[in-house]
Scaffold this active site. Structure first.
Site, PDB file in Angstrom:
ATOM      1  N   ASN A 158       0.752 -26.275  13.636  1.00 59.93           N
ATOM      2  CA  ASN A 158       1.438 -25.751  12.464  1.00 59.93           C
ATOM      3  C   ASN A 158       2.706 -25.032  12.918  1.00 59.93           C
ATOM      4  O   ASN A 158       2.642 -23.985  13.563  1.00 59.93           O
ATOM      5  CB  ASN A 158       0.518 -24.789  11.704  1.00 59.93           C
ATOM      6  CG  ASN A 158       1.093 -24.381  10.355  1.00 59.93           C
ATOM      7  OD1 ASN A 158       2.299 -24.321  10.171  1.00 59.93           O
ATOM      8  ND2 ASN A 158       0.220 -24.095   9.412  1.00 59.93           N
ATOM      9  N   ALA A 160     -15.723 -25.484   9.338  1.00 60.34           N
ATOM     10  CA  ALA A 160     -15.748 -24.599  10.501  1.00 60.34           C
ATOM     11  C   ALA A 160     -14.953 -23.323  10.257  1.00 60.34           C
ATOM     12  O   ALA A 160     -15.249 -22.270  10.841  1.00 60.34           O
ATOM     13  CB  ALA A 160     -15.198 -25.331  11.725  1.00 60.34           C
ATOM     14  N   GLU A 161     -13.957 -23.381   9.374  1.00 60.67           N
ATOM     15  CA  GLU A 161     -13.108 -22.222   9.085  1.00 60.67           C
ATOM     16  C   GLU A 161     -13.617 -21.377   7.918  1.00 60.67           C
ATOM     17  O   GLU A 161     -13.405 -20.161   7.875  1.00 60.67           O
ATOM     18  CB  GLU A 161     -11.683 -22.691   8.759  1.00 60.67           C
ATOM     19  CG  GLU A 161     -10.963 -23.414   9.882  1.00 60.67           C
ATOM     20  CD  GLU A 161      -9.556 -23.826   9.471  1.00 60.67           C
ATOM     21  OE1 GLU A 161      -9.397 -24.274   8.312  1.00 60.67           O
ATOM     22  OE2 GLU A 161      -8.642 -23.688  10.293  1.00 60.67           O
ATOM     23  N   TYR A 188      -3.210 -15.634   4.717  1.00 59.41           N
ATOM     24  CA  TYR A 188      -2.555 -16.908   5.031  1.00 59.41           C
ATOM     25  C   TYR A 188      -1.225 -16.929   4.300  1.00 59.41           C
ATOM     26  O   TYR A 188      -1.015 -16.164   3.344  1.00 59.41           O
ATOM     27  CB  TYR A 188      -3.433 -18.091   4.610  1.00 59.41           C
ATOM     28  CG  TYR A 188      -3.101 -19.371   5.344  1.00 59.41           C
ATOM     29  CD1 TYR A 188      -3.202 -19.448   6.738  1.00 59.41           C
ATOM     30  CD2 TYR A 188      -2.684 -20.498   4.649  1.00 59.41           C
ATOM     31  CE1 TYR A 188      -2.892 -20.620   7.412  1.00 59.41           C
ATOM     32  CE2 TYR A 188      -2.375 -21.677   5.313  1.00 59.41           C
ATOM     33  CZ  TYR A 188      -2.480 -21.728   6.693  1.00 59.41           C
ATOM     34  OH  TYR A 188      -2.160 -22.890   7.359  1.00 59.41           O
ATOM     35  N   TYR A 206     -13.710 -30.052   9.558  1.00 62.93           N
ATOM     36  CA  TYR A 206     -12.685 -29.130  10.069  1.00 62.93           C
ATOM     37  C   TYR A 206     -12.631 -27.870   9.198  1.00 62.93           C
ATOM     38  O   TYR A 206     -12.632 -26.743   9.701  1.00 62.93           O
ATOM     39  CB  TYR A 206     -11.332 -29.839  10.074  1.00 62.93           C
ATOM     40  CG  TYR A 206     -10.186 -29.038  10.637  1.00 62.93           C
ATOM     41  CD1 TYR A 206      -9.858 -29.110  11.992  1.00 62.93           C
ATOM     42  CD2 TYR A 206      -9.405 -28.220   9.818  1.00 62.93           C
ATOM     43  CE1 TYR A 206      -8.788 -28.386  12.513  1.00 62.93           C
ATOM     44  CE2 TYR A 206      -8.347 -27.491  10.326  1.00 62.93           C
ATOM     45  CZ  TYR A 206      -8.042 -27.580  11.665  1.00 62.93           C
ATOM     46  OH  TYR A 206      -6.988 -26.854  12.174  1.00 62.93           O
ATOM     47  N   SER A 233      -3.658 -22.517  12.701  1.00 67.10           N
ATOM     48  CA  SER A 233      -3.999 -23.916  12.957  1.00 67.10           C
ATOM     49  C   SER A 233      -3.113 -24.494  14.046  1.00 67.10           C
ATOM     50  O   SER A 233      -1.907 -24.240  14.063  1.00 67.10           O
ATOM     51  CB  SER A 233      -3.826 -24.749  11.682  1.00 67.10           C
ATOM     52  OG  SER A 233      -4.609 -24.241  10.636  1.00 67.10           O
TER      53      SER A 233
END
Length: 253
Positions: A36, A177-178, A198, A174, A33
């Site tokens: 970040n 979209a991920e 992640y 947002y 992101s």
């Protein structure tokens, strides 16, 4: 269910199925992101070296959609939001490319792409429409998305202030979209199986990987927390990834 690959990262697959997909070693996707601070060039370099020792293919995908709307929703003027978004997106791409380049010779293919590059991909677009549909029709999924939105933007809100409907809508767009890459990366990228990695456990993980119905990740899609090797401590912050014990308690998909 901790897997220590080397001295720099520890891995916590979410379910037994996720562990099996991890062990297959076909592909890992690392989402990044903009803005970040965790994703420095040095961190990207370490992640690149680590990932190529375990996976045949590695993709870094960075968010570049709705970033300007996010800034606008939290107080920036339209002009300033556009400029700030463009700056952040350019900076994150530069950090990723720098980190990959500095990681040295790789044993696997590494690709760096923006989310916007997949807008013409029919599988991505189908999954994106499914995410939007379930946001409107599935209360459990929507609640998970709301928790995820607050997880990421809570620090931007003043004390005692609640997220507005407009801010929540932008956060949903947002995330939507991920999310296709947490549902079915193999079909989007044409790989046998994939692990979405992640550094913290996402609030939506239980919804997509552990519940029995609704919108769920495909059988060859895995999720894992991949974080720097933990330093022993008796305290844990609210944003710490799940411990080995809690991962062991997760039921298999």
């Amino acid at each position: 269910m901790t897997i220590t690959v080397d001295a720099s990262f520890e891995v916590l697959p979410f379910t037994r199925t996720c562990r099996h997909i991890w062990e297959d070693g076909d592909h890992v996707l690392i989402g990044v992101s903009p803005g970040n601070s965790y994703f420095t060039a040095e961190r990207i370099s370490s992640l690149s070296r680590w990932a190529t020792t375990r996976f045949a293919q590695v993709d870094f995908v960075y968010a570049d959609l709705h970033v300007d709307r996010m800034f606008a929703a939290f107080g920036y003027t339209a002009e300033h939001a556009g400029k700030r978004a463009a700056k952040e997106i350019k900076a994150v791409r530069r950090r990723i490319l720098k980190g990959v380049a500095e990681s040295g010779p790789q044993d696997a293919e590494i690709r760096v792409r923006a989310l916007s590059e997949f807008q013409g991909n029919p599988v991505y677009e189908l999954l994106h429409r499914r995410v939007l549909h379930f946001l409107e029709t599935d209360d459990e999924f929507r609640k998970g998305c709301e928790e995820m939105a607050l997880h990421f933007v809570g620090s931007k809100l003043a004390e005692g202030e609640s997220i507005t409907d407009e801010q929540l809508r932008v956060c949903f767009d947002y995330m939507a979209a991920e999310l296709p890459f947490f549902l079915d990366t193999p079909s989007i990228l044409g790989v046998p199986s994939s692990v979405a990695a992640y550094h913290v456990k996402m609030p939506l993980t239980d919804v997509l990987y552990a519940r029995g119905g609704g919108l769920r990740a495909t059988r060859n899609q895995a999720c894992a927390v991949v974080r720097p090797e933990a330093v022993p401590s008796t305290t844990h912050s609210a944003h710490t990834a799940p411990t080995e014990g809690t991962v062991d308690e997760r039921r298999a998909a």
